[in-house]
Design an enzyme around this catalytic site. Structure first.
Site, PDB file in Angstrom:
ATOM      1  N   SER A 263       0.774  -1.207  -0.003  1.00 18.47           N
ATOM      2  CA  SER A 263       0.012  -0.142   0.132  1.00 18.47           C
ATOM      3  C   SER A 263       0.701   1.300   0.170  1.00 18.47           C
ATOM      4  O   SER A 263       1.823   1.594  -1.037  1.00 18.47           O
ATOM      5  CB  SER A 263      -1.008  -0.163   1.158  1.00 18.47           C
ATOM      6  OG  SER A 263      -2.000   1.112   1.311  1.00 18.47           O
ATOM      7  N   ASP A 319      -8.407  -4.506  -6.741  1.00 23.27           N
ATOM      8  CA  ASP A 319      -7.815  -3.313  -5.910  1.00 23.27           C
ATOM      9  C   ASP A 319      -8.019  -1.970  -6.429  1.00 23.27           C
ATOM     10  O   ASP A 319      -7.392  -1.803  -7.617  1.00 23.27           O
ATOM     11  CB  ASP A 319      -6.423  -3.960  -5.434  1.00 23.27           C
ATOM     12  CG  ASP A 319      -5.777  -3.088  -4.045  1.00 23.27           C
ATOM     13  OD1 ASP A 319      -6.967  -1.994  -3.780  1.00 23.27           O
ATOM     14  OD2 ASP A 319      -4.940  -3.510  -3.581  1.00 23.27           O
ATOM     15  N   HIS A 375      -7.610  -5.501  -0.895  1.00 29.08           N
ATOM     16  CA  HIS A 375      -6.198  -4.608  -0.560  1.00 29.08           C
ATOM     17  C   HIS A 375      -5.629  -5.296   0.300  1.00 29.08           C
ATOM     18  O   HIS A 375      -4.158  -4.788   0.528  1.00 29.08           O
ATOM     19  CB  HIS A 375      -6.646  -3.366  -0.169  1.00 29.08           C
ATOM     20  CG  HIS A 375      -5.367  -2.328   0.021  1.00 29.08           C
ATOM     21  ND1 HIS A 375      -4.649  -1.923  -1.191  1.00 29.08           N
ATOM     22  CD2 HIS A 375      -5.153  -1.530   0.890  1.00 29.08           C
ATOM     23  CE1 HIS A 375      -4.043  -1.140  -0.832  1.00 29.08           C
ATOM     24  NE2 HIS A 375      -4.014  -0.955   0.402  1.00 29.08           N
TER      25      HIS A 375
END
Length: 386
Positions: A263, A319, A375
């Site tokens: 991320s 995602d 995610h």
């Protein structure tokens, strides 16, 4: 009465056999989990002669489809290093150490049941930021909190001697922590891009720009805090210099730098790889999981073509985070559009090679409408393993 007793005994024997078979299966499953766990934490025996190929020497041509098993194992291994950032982070707002690491540097891997990882943590990384990041930063509610401004953001570890033999080189791994939730941080941290040189990162090309929030998090400092007295960038560069001096220059060993993150941590991995490559000639490879876009077209060109950096981006196609920022101008539009829009503050391009995954095709993961599950790093690692 004897017949009833005999029936009861036979039923008990059948139940005992059933329990024994279930226990045997549990033991077999445990051995299999242990085997897979060992594989995910330790490099394969046949890695040493192929490590440059696995680290992207040829941009992973021919290794993604079909998926090379050695590359798969290494991706999972580095992904576990990134997952350790979440597992070790103290999220408890009533803990004095909220926002820090729950474990000491020396016991880090042992505390996470990764004692056989084959690496030693040499430095923790801390960051502070003028940008408000509610889903990244954590603050303790206690009056005697360990820090009022810093957050633990990752760590640097170095392979031990035995693992170095298996790897074929001394590996310096840099792991960056990301965000727990997915889209909430995007509006705060990537509202516009800015020249990278303006934040003290050297580059001869003044047109190179990155998202302001990422570079601020990387370079901000708080001189009143002993943990973030120096920026995350300063901490990183100092420790990598120290390890390269120790192993490459003083001992003459071959050294690699492997950087990973999930991320927001994926963006920091890309940014720090660029920074390190501008400074020294050591092989640098990025293993990014679910990372957003970071920089503009000139950043992409310098990263890939001039500095020759290698980056493998692992992405779940469902995602949303890897699709932002740059919804209008990105690497998927025609080149003349990218070049024309390079100076615009909403122009962004991914770097490196993309490895696309799809959780809806996995027989091991249930489909869900919950976007945050798309995610999740552990879901990514399951997809790689399956």
């Amino acid at each position: 009465m004897n017949a009833i007793t005999k029936d009861v005994e036979m039923e008990q024997q059948r139940e005992d056999r059933r329990v024994e078979m279930a226990q045997a299966k549990d033991k077999e499953d445990a051995r299999e989990r242990e085997r897979r766990w060992q594989e995910s934490h330790q490099p394969r025996d046949n890695l040493a002669p192929r490590w440059r190929e696995v680290a992207g020497r040829d941009n992973w041509v021919g290794m993604l489809d079909p998926f090379d098993p050695l590359l798969r194992a290494e991706l999972i291994r580095y992904g576990e290093f990134a997952q350790a950032c979440y597992d070790a982070f103290d999220f408890d707002p009533y803990s004095r150490y909220c926002g820090g690491c729950k474990y000491s540097r020396r016991s880090f891997f042992q505390s996470l049941d990764m004692a056989n990882a084959g690496y030693e943590v040499t430095r923790y990384l801390y960051a502070t930021s003028n940008v408000k990041l509610p889903n990244f930063s954590r603050r303790s509610k206690r009056n005697n909190a360990w820090s009022d401004s810093a957050n633990w953001i990752g760590y640097i570890a170095v392979s031990d001697d035995a693992t170095t033999v298996l790897l074929g080189r001394r590996d310096i791994v840099v792991c960056w922590r990301g965000t727990v939730t997915q889209l909430e941080f995007i509006a705060d941290i990537v509202n516009f891009n800015q020249p990278i040189y303006a934040e003290g990162i050297p580059t001869p090309d003044r047109s190179v720009k990155v998202a302001a929030g990422f570079v601020n998090l990387y370079t901000d400092k708080d001189t009143n805090c002993r943990f973030s007295k120096y920026s995350a960038r300063d901490q990183l560069l100092a420790e990598v210099r120290r390890q390269v001096l120790r192993y490459a220059e003083e001992r003459g060993e071959e050294v690699s730098i492997s950087i990973t993150g999930h991320s927001l941590g994926g963006a920091l991995a890309t940014l720090s790889a660029y920074d390190l490559a501008e400074e020294r000639e050591v092989p640098v490879t990025v293993y990014s999981f679910a990372g957003p876009r970071l920089g503009n077209e000139p950043f992409k060109e310098r990263f890939e073509e001039i500095l020759g950096l290698k980056s493998l981006r692992v992405v779940n196609v469902h995602d949303a985070v890897p699709k932002v920022p740059g919804l209008i101008i990105n690497e998927n539009v025609p080149e003349f559009v990218r070049r024309a829009g390079a100076a615009m503050p909403w122009s962004y391009c991914h770097v490196g090679v993309k490895l696309a995954l799809d959780h809806k095709r996995s027989p091991f993961l249930k489909d869900t409408a919950e976007a945050s599950c798309f995610h999740n790093l552990e879901a990514y690692l399951h997809l790689l393993d399956g």
